[in-house]
Design a protein around this motif. Structure first.
Motif, PDB file in Angstrom:
ATOM      1  N   ARG A 277     -15.054   4.020  13.294  1.00  0.00           N
ATOM      2  CA  ARG A 277     -16.162   4.582  14.077  1.00  0.00           C
ATOM      3  C   ARG A 277     -17.463   4.362  13.319  1.00  0.00           C
ATOM      4  O   ARG A 277     -17.568   4.749  12.153  1.00  0.00           O
ATOM      5  CB  ARG A 277     -15.989   6.086  14.285  1.00  0.00           C
TER       6      ARG A 277
ATOM      7  N   ARG B 137     -23.180  19.707  16.968  1.00  0.00           N
ATOM      8  CA  ARG B 137     -22.907  18.290  17.255  1.00  0.00           C
ATOM      9  C   ARG B 137     -24.209  17.524  17.389  1.00  0.00           C
ATOM     10  O   ARG B 137     -25.180  18.054  17.928  1.00  0.00           O
ATOM     11  CB  ARG B 137     -22.151  18.151  18.589  1.00  0.00           C
TER      12      ARG B 137
ATOM     13  N   ARG C 142     -14.388  13.265  14.995  1.00  0.00           N
ATOM     14  CA  ARG C 142     -14.145  12.102  15.853  1.00  0.00           C
ATOM     15  C   ARG C 142     -12.791  11.448  15.649  1.00  0.00           C
ATOM     16  O   ARG C 142     -12.313  10.730  16.521  1.00  0.00           O
ATOM     17  CB  ARG C 142     -15.237  11.051  15.629  1.00  0.00           C
TER      18      ARG C 142
ATOM     19  N   PRO D 280     -10.301  14.733  17.541  1.00  0.00           N
ATOM     20  CA  PRO D 280     -11.277  14.105  18.430  1.00  0.00           C
ATOM     21  C   PRO D 280     -11.489  14.791  19.770  1.00  0.00           C
ATOM     22  O   PRO D 280     -12.306  14.356  20.565  1.00  0.00           O
ATOM     23  CB  PRO D 280     -10.700  12.702  18.650  1.00  0.00           C
TER      24      PRO D 280
ATOM     25  N   ASP E 210     -12.980  16.861  22.632  1.00  0.00           N
ATOM     26  CA  ASP E 210     -14.339  17.303  22.867  1.00  0.00           C
ATOM     27  C   ASP E 210     -14.320  18.796  23.136  1.00  0.00           C
ATOM     28  O   ASP E 210     -14.457  19.249  24.257  1.00  0.00           O
ATOM     29  CB  ASP E 210     -14.951  16.538  24.043  1.00  0.00           C
TER      30      ASP E 210
END
Ligand SMILES: [Zn+2]
Length: 384
Positions: A186, A226, A374, A378, A380
């Protein structure tokens, strides 16, 4: 058969890990309460996280109980595991490329396992990466988090614009890292990684804007722990705001960008123009900034910076700013000038204090947090 749907379990796992990120240590009971779940549910998830090596228990004597499938009684303190290494974190910098193997626990200091000078071509850089990666003590990382200095589409891993390191716009960086580490890769914009490093610290008690000063000027807004993500991968590019009366050609292709007033190479150039000297360094600029009065080019650059920052605060409804990078090196007079100028320009100052804080760059910490959010967890969670 699972009693709870997998997606809900993952969401709950992410919630508990997020609480540990914010708190550092917490008991099972505290985590269950903060995560909004029953103690048996939280207990089961914590056992899973412990088996996976994400979470560990602090024993009474402060020694960690390792290798146990269960992490004990409700009153025991838990933290993110300090071993084994789970992630590779990397900084692709204009000058240096750095790499470390890290566990889930957040690093306390900015220490890197290996580093090398960033070469001027992709082929040589890939070769150096292969050589140096062998020195990392990690066998099968769960993921690789890479901070990059430019405009990056984090969803595709493509660098759209990198004015100070143009070869990486054509390079397939995720493929290069994947070839070496065989793990998900990432990319993250450098200033976002720096902003994430503040998660779990005092400044992250609310939403904030981070602005980092270096070879360029980048920003990132952190909302609800975030980094804010816009609809297009061009967020936080505060350094590329055109400033009236400035017609300098910027590396981005535009003219008059803020960066050409306040980024390190431009401060050096400004000072050289002012003094007529050839061999000017950034240390000379810093010395000049300590004098009884700031050089005019510097005070004007700081005022332009303050206007750009205040515009973001006014539009987004933020009252906290975190500054990092070379602004610290310029000394207290420059920092005080910038802070006063931000406060003058920010609307919220009419009602309450706009908090401005100078912090150290903590890329390794930010990349580890990004890796937890992430790669390791991961889900959300914020949207759930
Ligand atoms: Zn620009």
């Amino acid at each position: 058969m699972r009693a709870v749907p997998k997606s809900l379990r993952l969401t709950n796992q992410a919630r508990l890990v997020e609480q540990l990120l914010r708190r550092g240590v917490a008991t099972r009971a505290e985590l269950a309460k903060a995560g909004g779940m029953s103690q048996p549910t939280a207990g089961k998830i914590i056992d899973e996280l412990s088996s996976a090596g994400v979470v560990e228990e602090l024993s009474g004597s402060n020694e960690v109980a390792r290798g146990r499938p269960s992490v004990g009684r409700p009153g025991k303190q838990l933290r993110l595991s300090q071993s084994p290494p789970r992630l590779v974190i990397a900084e692709l910098g204009v000058e240096r490329t750095r790499l470390s193997a890290v566990p889930a626990a957040l690093p306390d200091d900015e220490r890197w396992d290996v580093e090398f000078r960033t070469p001027g071509s992709e082929a040589t850089w890939r070769q150096r990466l292969r050589q140096h990666a062998a020195a990392l003590s990690i066998r099968r990382p769960w993921g690789v988090m890479v901070s990059v200095p430019g405009l990056v589409d984090e969803s595709t891993g493509k660098i759209l614009l990198c004015p100070n390191l143009h070869w990486c716009e054509r390079a397939d960086l995720p493929a290069a890292f994947h070839e070496v580490f065989r793990a998900p890769v990432r990319l993250i914009q450098e200033s976002r990684a720096l902003a994430l490093a503040e998660v779990g610290t005092r400044v992250s008690a609310g939403d904030f804007l981070l602005v980092d000063f270096g070879d360029g000027v980048g920003g990132s807004i952190v909302v609800g722990q975030r980094p804010y993500e816009g609809n297009v991968p061009a967020t936080g590019e505060i350094g590329h705001t055109p400033i009236a009366g400035n017609d300098r050609q910027c590396g981005c292709g535009n003219r008059g960008c803020l960066e050409t007033l306040i980024a390190e190479p431009w401060l050096v150039r400004n000072y050289a123009e002012l003094t007529g000297e050839q061999e000017v360094t950034f240390a000379d600029v810093c010395r000049a900034a300590l004098g009884p009065e700031l050089p005019q080019f510097l005070s004007e650059a700081l005022d332009a910076t303050a206007s750009c920052i205040a515009a973001i605060l006014n539009v987004c409804g933020l009252k906290r700013v975190v500054l990092s990078g070379i602004i610290r090196d310029l000394g207290p007079r420059a920092a005080d000038h910038l802070i006063a100028s931000i406060r003058r320009a920010a609307m919220w100052s009419r009602f309450d204090t706009v908090e401005v804080e100078l912090v150290q760059r903590r890329r390794a910490r930010g990349l580890t947090i990004a890796g937890i959010q992430r790669v390791i967890m991961p889900t959300d969670w914020a949207a759930s």
